[in-house]
Design a protein around this motif. Structure first.
Motif, PDB file in Angstrom:
ATOM      1  N   UNK A  15       0.811  -1.214   0.000  1.00 52.06           N
ATOM      2  CA  UNK A  15       0.000   0.000   0.000  1.00 52.06           C
ATOM      3  C   UNK A  15       0.845   1.264   0.000  1.00 52.06           C
ATOM      4  N   UNK A  16       1.938   1.247   0.768  1.00 52.32           N
ATOM      5  CA  UNK A  16       2.683   2.494   0.964  1.00 52.32           C
ATOM      6  C   UNK A  16       4.087   2.193   1.468  1.00 52.32           C
ATOM      7  N   UNK A  17       5.043   2.944   0.953  1.00 53.34           N
ATOM      8  CA  UNK A  17       6.402   2.925   1.514  1.00 53.34           C
ATOM      9  C   UNK A  17       6.499   3.983   2.600  1.00 53.34           C
ATOM     10  N   UNK A  43      17.292   0.795  -3.138  1.00 51.51           N
ATOM     11  CA  UNK A  43      16.380   0.885  -4.269  1.00 51.51           C
ATOM     12  C   UNK A  43      15.045   0.251  -3.906  1.00 51.51           C
ATOM     13  N   UNK A  44      13.954   0.912  -4.271  1.00 55.70           N
ATOM     14  CA  UNK A  44      12.616   0.363  -4.090  1.00 55.70           C
ATOM     15  C   UNK A  44      12.214  -0.315  -5.392  1.00 55.70           C
ATOM     16  N   UNK A  45      11.868  -1.607  -5.314  1.00 58.10           N
ATOM     17  CA  UNK A  45      11.619  -2.405  -6.514  1.00 58.10           C
ATOM     18  C   UNK A  45      10.150  -2.517  -6.877  1.00 58.10           C
ATOM     19  N   UNK A  46       9.252  -2.305  -5.912  1.00 60.11           N
ATOM     20  CA  UNK A  46       7.820  -2.483  -6.154  1.00 60.11           C
ATOM     21  C   UNK A  46       7.094  -1.181  -5.847  1.00 60.11           C
ATOM     22  N   UNK A  47       6.226  -0.788  -6.755  1.00 63.70           N
ATOM     23  CA  UNK A  47       5.465   0.445  -6.580  1.00 63.70           C
ATOM     24  C   UNK A  47       4.243   0.200  -5.692  1.00 63.70           C
ATOM     25  N   UNK A  48       3.815   1.204  -4.923  1.00 66.24           N
ATOM     26  CA  UNK A  48       2.597   1.059  -4.131  1.00 66.24           C
ATOM     27  C   UNK A  48       1.405   0.708  -5.010  1.00 66.24           C
ATOM     28  N   UNK A  49       0.562  -0.186  -4.488  1.00 73.27           N
ATOM     29  CA  UNK A  49      -0.598  -0.649  -5.236  1.00 73.27           C
ATOM     30  C   UNK A  49      -0.410  -1.994  -5.884  1.00 73.27           C
ATOM     31  N   UNK A  50       0.850  -2.479  -5.951  1.00 76.03           N
ATOM     32  CA  UNK A  50       1.118  -3.760  -6.597  1.00 76.03           C
ATOM     33  C   UNK A  50       0.859  -4.912  -5.635  1.00 76.03           C
ATOM     34  N   UNK A  51       0.272  -5.987  -6.149  1.00 76.94           N
ATOM     35  CA  UNK A  51       0.056  -7.213  -5.387  1.00 76.94           C
ATOM     36  C   UNK A  51       1.062  -8.260  -5.856  1.00 76.94           C
ATOM     37  N   UNK A  52       1.869  -8.749  -4.932  1.00 81.67           N
ATOM     38  CA  UNK A  52       2.944  -9.676  -5.293  1.00 81.67           C
ATOM     39  C   UNK A  52       2.922 -10.875  -4.355  1.00 81.67           C
ATOM     40  N   UNK A  53       3.435 -12.033  -4.793  1.00 78.30           N
ATOM     41  CA  UNK A  53       3.471 -13.219  -3.934  1.00 78.30           C
ATOM     42  C   UNK A  53       4.464 -13.056  -2.785  1.00 78.30           C
ATOM     43  N   UNK A  90       8.582 -12.185  -2.833  1.00 80.03           N
ATOM     44  CA  UNK A  90       8.991 -11.292  -3.919  1.00 80.03           C
ATOM     45  C   UNK A  90       9.864 -10.158  -3.379  1.00 80.03           C
ATOM     46  N   UNK A  91      11.030  -9.883  -3.978  1.00 78.73           N
ATOM     47  CA  UNK A  91      11.853  -8.760  -3.521  1.00 78.73           C
ATOM     48  C   UNK A  91      11.111  -7.435  -3.661  1.00 78.73           C
ATOM     49  N   UNK A  92      11.064  -6.675  -2.573  1.00 83.22           N
ATOM     50  CA  UNK A  92      10.405  -5.372  -2.568  1.00 83.22           C
ATOM     51  C   UNK A  92      11.412  -4.217  -2.659  1.00 83.22           C
ATOM     52  N   UNK A  93      12.596  -4.420  -2.084  1.00 84.00           N
ATOM     53  CA  UNK A  93      13.599  -3.351  -2.061  1.00 84.00           C
ATOM     54  C   UNK A  93      14.965  -3.971  -1.823  1.00 84.00           C
ATOM     55  N   UNK A  94      15.992  -3.171  -2.070  1.00 82.84           N
ATOM     56  CA  UNK A  94      17.377  -3.577  -1.801  1.00 82.84           C
ATOM     57  C   UNK A  94      17.913  -2.753  -0.648  1.00 82.84           C
ATOM     58  N   UNK A  95      18.582  -3.439   0.292  1.00 78.26           N
ATOM     59  CA  UNK A  95      19.157  -2.781   1.466  1.00 78.26           C
ATOM     60  C   UNK A  95      20.674  -2.947   1.405  1.00 78.26           C
ATOM     61  N   UNK A  96      21.384  -1.842   1.412  1.00 78.78           N
ATOM     62  CA  UNK A  96      22.836  -1.871   1.386  1.00 78.78           C
ATOM     63  C   UNK A  96      23.420  -1.436   2.708  1.00 78.78           C
ATOM     64  N   UNK A 144       9.476   0.083  11.042  1.00 74.71           N
ATOM     65  CA  UNK A 144       8.476  -0.136   9.992  1.00 74.71           C
ATOM     66  C   UNK A 144       8.888   0.591   8.720  1.00 74.71           C
ATOM     67  N   UNK A 145       8.882  -0.116   7.600  1.00 73.16           N
ATOM     68  CA  UNK A 145       9.338   0.484   6.343  1.00 73.16           C
ATOM     69  C   UNK A 145       8.262   0.472   5.269  1.00 73.16           C
ATOM     70  N   UNK A 146       7.214  -0.340   5.431  1.00 71.82           N
ATOM     71  CA  UNK A 146       6.179  -0.414   4.406  1.00 71.82           C
ATOM     72  C   UNK A 146       4.860  -0.819   5.054  1.00 71.82           C
ATOM     73  N   UNK A 147       3.764  -0.512   4.360  1.00 68.72           N
ATOM     74  CA  UNK A 147       2.429  -0.930   4.783  1.00 68.72           C
ATOM     75  C   UNK A 147       1.920  -1.930   3.756  1.00 68.72           C
ATOM     76  N   UNK A 148       1.546  -3.119   4.226  1.00 71.71           N
ATOM     77  CA  UNK A 148       1.100  -4.206   3.357  1.00 71.71           C
ATOM     78  C   UNK A 148      -0.320  -4.597   3.742  1.00 71.71           C
ATOM     79  N   UNK A 149      -1.147  -4.825   2.735  1.00 76.77           N
ATOM     80  CA  UNK A 149      -2.513  -5.283   2.973  1.00 76.77           C
ATOM     81  C   UNK A 149      -2.604  -6.766   2.659  1.00 76.77           C
ATOM     82  N   UNK A 150      -3.108  -7.552   3.602  1.00 79.41           N
ATOM     83  CA  UNK A 150      -3.366  -8.964   3.393  1.00 79.41           C
ATOM     84  C   UNK A 150      -4.871  -9.182   3.320  1.00 79.41           C
ATOM     85  N   UNK A 151      -5.271 -10.426   3.181  1.00 82.07           N
ATOM     86  CA  UNK A 151      -6.705 -10.717   3.132  1.00 82.07           C
ATOM     87  C   UNK A 151      -7.392 -10.382   4.445  1.00 82.07           C
TER      88      UNK A 151
END
Length: 475
Positions: free
Chosen positions: A19-21, A57-67, A70-76, A34-41
């Motif tokens: 939903x939101x980064x 780097x953020x790999x997934x845009x808000x609003x996307x539904x992924x299994x 799935x990589x959402x971001x890269x942490x260095x 907390x780094x992201x907001x995720x909606x489940x069932x």
């Protein structure tokens, strides 16, 4: 470089919607933030970071539904770029020195020679080595100064050679906030949306952590249709409006249906795969009730307890004394839990059920446990649970006493191996010391996995719960 992936927030979760980064690229994060907001069932959950570093780097845009997975971001690493003080590292390309980590500037030679004789370079005071207008400060101090609006040139550094440290910036920010209005907390997505919708974030009431403004808060505050939903992506051709059937389900109905389907799938799996056995006992609550009345009489209103606090604490302490029921059945064997994280079944106002965890419930004093329970229930019903609260419960308790139920036999939440049930505290006739009387009592039940334990272990657990409730001073 590590991958931050879509976590599994329960045995019934196969996918989630981002939903939101709550952070942006380059932001420093710590384990547990907390780094992201995720909606489940079932619910909307704040997902915590599993490592400390920088969001590269953020790999997934808000609003996307992924299994799940799935990589959402890269942490260095926390400092992705390091300035070289004594020449480049062998085998790696050198990078230009950053102003935050300046190299020492040798004094220019008046008569350059192709092969100068080695002459010791005198060590100059740090102030002499600075370029005009340059401030000695590390990358963390500079980022903190930028975020808090502190002018580095106005600071007198307390570090070696007058270097500005993180503490200097924090002290300056604290002093500044006491004389100036504090900068409104808002997520990067919320600020971007506010700029697009013409909303002043200072006028928006935030519902995030520490009252931070989220994207959903901005949408609600925005005038016009955009307040109800995020702007739709541009289409190649105008879409023809589809007729809406009067009986078509709305978003809330869809959400409830999805939640019921997720619960149905998980409970079907639990009944199919877990060989349950059930035990129950009646607990005399006279001592606990008297102790509770006396405690509440002597305590301020904010520290008064409900019977549920005693029941939950007894269940947690019994799980510590009978650890065979506190853990998980995975890969064909039992694994004990690291601590007693008591899952509490919470019914949601829109329908459905979640069971977030009270971490280390056996170690919480009763007033703290009561406060933690109220906070957990409130956040569960407003969609503000944390990822760790919905994924690591080691044993679950369901209490339907407030619904008037006297006995409840629950279904185990996999991969846990036990579920404890409590009903309503009722007055019942009973014989005590050869005399018939009426005393308050509660029915405690246990649903347990026969692969992990047997009836003897379950009986020992319920006996421990009974002993603790009849000696409330031990709670």
């Amino acid at each position: 470089m590590a991958e931050f992936t879509m976590p599994s927030l329960g045995a019934d979760m196969d996918e989630g919607t981002l939903l939101e980064w709550l952070v942006g690229p380059g932001d420093l994060v710590h384990k547990g933030d907390p780094v992201a907001v995720v909606e489940t069932a079932k619910s909307t959950i704040e997902v915590e970071c599993f490592a400390t570093g920088a969001m590269t780097k953020l790999l997934v845009e808000p609003g996307a539904t992924v299994p799940v997975g799935t990589p959402l971001a890269l942490i260095g690493p926390a400092e992705e770029r390091r300035t070289v003080r004594h020449g480049p590292t062998k085998g790696k390309p050198s990078e230009p020195a950053e102003p935050s980590e300046p190299t020492e500037i040798p004094e220019p030679s008046e008569r350059p020679s192709p092969q100068p004789e080695p002459v010791p370079v005198p060590v100059s005071p740090p102030s002499a080595a600075r370029l005009p207008g340059h401030i000695e400060a590390g990358p963390l101090a500079r980022r903190l100064a930028q975020q808090s609006g502190v002018d580095l040139e106005a600071l007198h550094g307390s570090g070696p050679g007058g270097r500005v440290t993180r503490t200097d910036v924090e002290h300056a920010a604290a002093a500044r906030s006491s004389t100036e209005p504090q900068r409104v907390r808002a997520t990067p997505l919320a600020r971007r949306l506010a700029a697009e919708l013409g909303v002043d974030v200072a006028t928006v009431t935030g519902t995030g952590r520490q009252s931070a403004v989220r994207a959903s808060d901005v949408r609600r505050a925005a005038p016009g249709p955009s307040a109800l939903s995020p702007p739709a992506p541009a289409a190649a051709a105008p879409a023809r409006p589809s007729p809406v059937h009067p009986s078509a389900p709305g978003p809330s109905e869809d959400r409830t249906t999805a939640m019921r389907q997720a619960i149905a799938g998980l409970m079907s799996r639990a009944n199919r795969d877990i060989p349950h056995y059930y035990l129950s006992t009646t607990v005399d609550m006279a001592a606990a009730t008297n102790w509770l009345h006396e405690h509440n009489r002597r305590s301020p209103v904010g520290e008064r307890l409900l019977p549920a606090a005693l029941l939950l604490k007894a269940a947690a302490l019994a799980a510590r004394e009978v650890p065979e029921l506190n853990g998980f059945w995975t890969d064909g064997h039992f694994t004990g839990g690291e601590g007693v994280h008591l899952g509490v079944a919470v019914s949601l106002r829109g329908g459905g059920l979640v069971a977030p965890a009270l971490h280390d419930a056996d170690a919480l004093e009763l007033p703290l446990l009561m406060a933690a329970l109220k906070d957990l229930v409130t956040r569960a019903r407003t969609g503000r649970l944390r990822g760790s609260e919905v994924s690591d419960a080691t044993i679950t308790v369901t209490n339907l006493g407030d619904q008037g139920v006297e006995t409840v036999f629950g279904v185990i939440y996999p991969p846990q191996v036990a579920l404890v049930g409590f009903g309503r505290v009722v007055d019942r006739p009973c014989a005590v010391d050869g005399l018939l009387g009426v005393r308050p009592a509660v029915t405690a039940t246990l649903s347990a996995d026969h692969r992990a334990t047997n009836g003897a272990v379950g009986a020992r657990y319920l006996t421990t719960v009974t002993r603790l409730l009849q000696n409330p001073e031990q709670l």
